[in-house]
Scaffold this motif. Structure first.
Motif, PDB file in Angstrom:
ATOM      1  N   HIS A  36     -19.159  88.899-103.940  1.00  0.00           N
ATOM      2  CA  HIS A  36     -17.929  88.315-103.386  1.00  0.00           C
ATOM      3  C   HIS A  36     -17.799  88.622-101.896  1.00  0.00           C
ATOM      4  O   HIS A  36     -17.440  87.737-101.101  1.00  0.00           O
ATOM      5  CB  HIS A  36     -16.705  88.841-104.133  1.00  0.00           C
ATOM      6  CG  HIS A  36     -16.581  88.313-105.521  1.00  0.00           C
ATOM      7  ND1 HIS A  36     -16.337  86.994-105.806  1.00  0.00           N
ATOM      8  CD2 HIS A  36     -16.673  88.951-106.716  1.00  0.00           C
ATOM      9  CE1 HIS A  36     -16.278  86.827-107.115  1.00  0.00           C
ATOM     10  NE2 HIS A  36     -16.496  88.004-107.694  1.00  0.00           N
ATOM     11  N   VAL A  37     -18.109  89.839-101.514  1.00  0.00           N
ATOM     12  CA  VAL A  37     -18.041  90.220-100.099  1.00  0.00           C
ATOM     13  C   VAL A  37     -19.109  89.470 -99.308  1.00  0.00           C
ATOM     14  O   VAL A  37     -18.884  89.077 -98.161  1.00  0.00           O
ATOM     15  CB  VAL A  37     -18.167  91.748 -99.926  1.00  0.00           C
ATOM     16  CG1 VAL A  37     -18.199  92.129 -98.461  1.00  0.00           C
ATOM     17  CG2 VAL A  37     -17.017  92.457-100.627  1.00  0.00           C
TER      18      VAL A  37
ATOM     19  N   GLU B 280     -17.633  86.314 -98.350  1.00  0.00           N
ATOM     20  CA  GLU B 280     -16.705  86.488 -97.234  1.00  0.00           C
ATOM     21  C   GLU B 280     -17.463  86.659 -95.915  1.00  0.00           C
ATOM     22  O   GLU B 280     -17.049  86.141 -94.877  1.00  0.00           O
ATOM     23  CB  GLU B 280     -15.796  87.693 -97.486  1.00  0.00           C
ATOM     24  CG  GLU B 280     -14.835  87.506 -98.647  1.00  0.00           C
ATOM     25  CD  GLU B 280     -13.977  88.739 -98.885  1.00  0.00           C
ATOM     26  OE1 GLU B 280     -13.690  89.476 -97.921  1.00  0.00           O
ATOM     27  OE2 GLU B 280     -13.600  88.966-100.043  1.00  0.00           O
TER      28      GLU B 280
ATOM     29  N   GLY C 171     -18.664  83.302 -94.859  1.00  0.00           N
ATOM     30  CA  GLY C 171     -17.564  82.538 -94.275  1.00  0.00           C
ATOM     31  C   GLY C 171     -17.231  82.996 -92.867  1.00  0.00           C
ATOM     32  O   GLY C 171     -16.960  82.176 -91.983  1.00  0.00           O
ATOM     33  N   ALA C 172     -17.248  84.293 -92.610  1.00  0.00           N
ATOM     34  CA  ALA C 172     -16.964  84.811 -91.272  1.00  0.00           C
ATOM     35  C   ALA C 172     -18.050  84.407 -90.288  1.00  0.00           C
ATOM     36  O   ALA C 172     -17.761  84.075 -89.134  1.00  0.00           O
ATOM     37  CB  ALA C 172     -16.832  86.330 -91.318  1.00  0.00           C
TER      38      ALA C 172
ATOM     39  N   VAL D 197     -13.959  90.704 -91.983  1.00  0.00           N
ATOM     40  CA  VAL D 197     -13.997  90.651 -93.446  1.00  0.00           C
ATOM     41  C   VAL D 197     -13.030  91.695 -94.002  1.00  0.00           C
ATOM     42  O   VAL D 197     -13.051  92.853 -93.584  1.00  0.00           O
ATOM     43  CB  VAL D 197     -15.431  90.894 -93.966  1.00  0.00           C
ATOM     44  CG1 VAL D 197     -15.464  90.924 -95.472  1.00  0.00           C
ATOM     45  CG2 VAL D 197     -16.364  89.838 -93.422  1.00  0.00           C
TER      46      VAL D 197
ATOM     47  N   ALA E 176     -12.746  93.844 -96.365  1.00  0.00           N
ATOM     48  CA  ALA E 176     -13.418  94.683 -97.360  1.00  0.00           C
ATOM     49  C   ALA E 176     -13.825  95.980 -96.660  1.00  0.00           C
ATOM     50  O   ALA E 176     -13.909  96.023 -95.428  1.00  0.00           O
ATOM     51  CB  ALA E 176     -14.645  93.970 -97.918  1.00  0.00           C
TER      52      ALA E 176
ATOM     53  N   VAL F 243     -19.263  95.627 -96.691  1.00  0.00           N
ATOM     54  CA  VAL F 243     -19.717  94.590 -95.754  1.00  0.00           C
ATOM     55  C   VAL F 243     -21.191  94.782 -95.443  1.00  0.00           C
ATOM     56  O   VAL F 243     -21.972  93.827 -95.429  1.00  0.00           O
ATOM     57  CB  VAL F 243     -18.867  94.614 -94.469  1.00  0.00           C
ATOM     58  CG1 VAL F 243     -19.431  93.663 -93.426  1.00  0.00           C
ATOM     59  CG2 VAL F 243     -17.417  94.261 -94.779  1.00  0.00           C
TER      60      VAL F 243
END
Length: 135
Positions: free
Chosen positions: A75-76, A79, A82-83, A101, A103, A108
């Motif tokens: 899941h991270v 993210e 996406g970043a 992020v 997290a 990360v």
């Protein structure tokens, strides 16, 4: 036998020759830990308690409660993807990626390793600060 009596007499003589301790010494004032008289220390004024600062409400503290599992790293990784895709001006530094992020930093970095292993990101370490970009 005369030798034994003489040795007994020698033992008795020092016992009788001991001076008596004088009980006329004045009583000393109680001392503190630092050898100062107790009455010389001024009493400390109580400081008012400072108000406690509240932690800023952001996604980071709530994200730290997330468990470390393979699914969470996946899941991270999404993210992180996406970043990186939102950044149009080239590479992103690791510090900027950790801030972008929501997290924990170790999650990360694990997610970035996941993406690097799948050959989805490119790491540029030729500059002073390494950057990460999508392939």
């Amino acid at each position: 036998m005369a030798k034994k009596q003489a040795s007994n007499e020698k033992k008795e003589k020092p016992a009788a020759a001991k001076p008596a301790k004088s009980a006329a010494k004045p009583a000393a004032a109680p001392k503190t830990l630092f050898n100062e008289p107790a009455e010389a220390k001024p009493a400390k004024a109580a400081k008012p308690a400072a108000p406690k600062k509240k932690a800023p409400t952001s996604a980071a503290p709530a994200a730290s409660a997330r468990p470390l599992t393979v699914e969470e790293i996946g899941h991270v990784a999404g993210e992180v993807w996406g970043a990186l895709s939102a950044n149009e001006n080239g590479g992103v530094t690791l510090a900027a990626l950790k801030k972008a992020v929501a997290a924990p930093a170790d999650h990360v970095l694990l997610a970035l390793g996941w993406l690097a292993r799948e050959d989805k990101v490119e790491l540029d370490a030729s500059k002073k600060t390494p950057t990460v970009t999508l392939k």
